[in-house]
Scaffold this motif. Structure first.
Motif, short mmCIF file in Angstrom:
data_model
loop_
_atom_site.label_atom_id
_atom_site.label_comp_id
_atom_site.label_asym_id
_atom_site.label_seq_id
_atom_site.Cartn_x
_atom_site.Cartn_y
_atom_site.Cartn_z
N ASP A 1 0.46 4.16 0.79
CA ASP A 1 0.31 5.07 1.92
C ASP A 1 1.17 4.66 3.12
OD1 ASP A 1 -1.53 6.63 0.53
OD2 ASP A 1 -3.20 5.37 1.19
N ASN A 2 1.71 3.44 3.08
CA ASN A 2 2.53 2.94 4.19
C ASN A 2 4.00 3.32 4.00
OD1 ASN A 2 0.28 1.75 5.31
ND2 ASN A 2 0.68 -0.23 4.40
N HIS B 1 -1.96 5.45 -7.05
CA HIS B 1 -2.82 4.49 -6.36
C HIS B 1 -3.64 3.69 -7.36
CE1 HIS B 1 -2.03 7.22 -2.91
NE2 HIS B 1 -1.98 6.07 -2.28
N CYS C 1 0.85 -1.18 0.00
CA CYS C 1 0.00 0.00 0.00
C CYS C 1 0.89 1.24 0.00
CB CYS C 1 -0.91 0.00 1.23
SG CYS C 1 -1.89 1.51 1.36
#
Length: 99
Positions: free
Chosen positions: A34-35, A74, A32
């Motif tokens: 966002d991590n 994304h 992911c």
């Protein structure tokens, strides 16, 4: 010196980013976005997914890609993962539903 498992990215077009994400996915390294890559662990043995050097390398690459493409990254990453789990018809339906 240990060789990095992070694939080289050939450029910064959408197609090249998609190919890079695909290679990460095939190597079991896509995550992911966002991590923080420094904080990711493997479920199988609780070891870190990336070395410090790899985490810095992937963070640098992703930063440059986010500057150029923004949240499109994304979508590209989701498309790569989606091809693993969804049929073409399901992917088309997602595009209709979510744009």
């Amino acid at each position: 010196m240990v060789k990095s498992r992070i694939p080289r990215i050939r450029g910064n077009s959408r197609e090249e980013v998609f190919a890079w994400f695909s290679t990460l996915h095939k190597r079991g390294l896509l995550f992911c976005l966002d991590n923080d890559p420094r904080e990711l662990f493997k479920i199988s043995d609780d070891s870190r997914l990336f070395t410090n050097e790899e985490a810095a390398e992937i963070s640098t690459i992703l930063h440059a890609l986010f500057v150029r493409h923004g949240d499109v990254l994304h979508e590209l990453a989701f498309e790569v993962v989606s091809r693993t789990f969804h049929t073409r018809a399901e992917r088309r339906a997602f595009k209709i539903m979510y744009g």
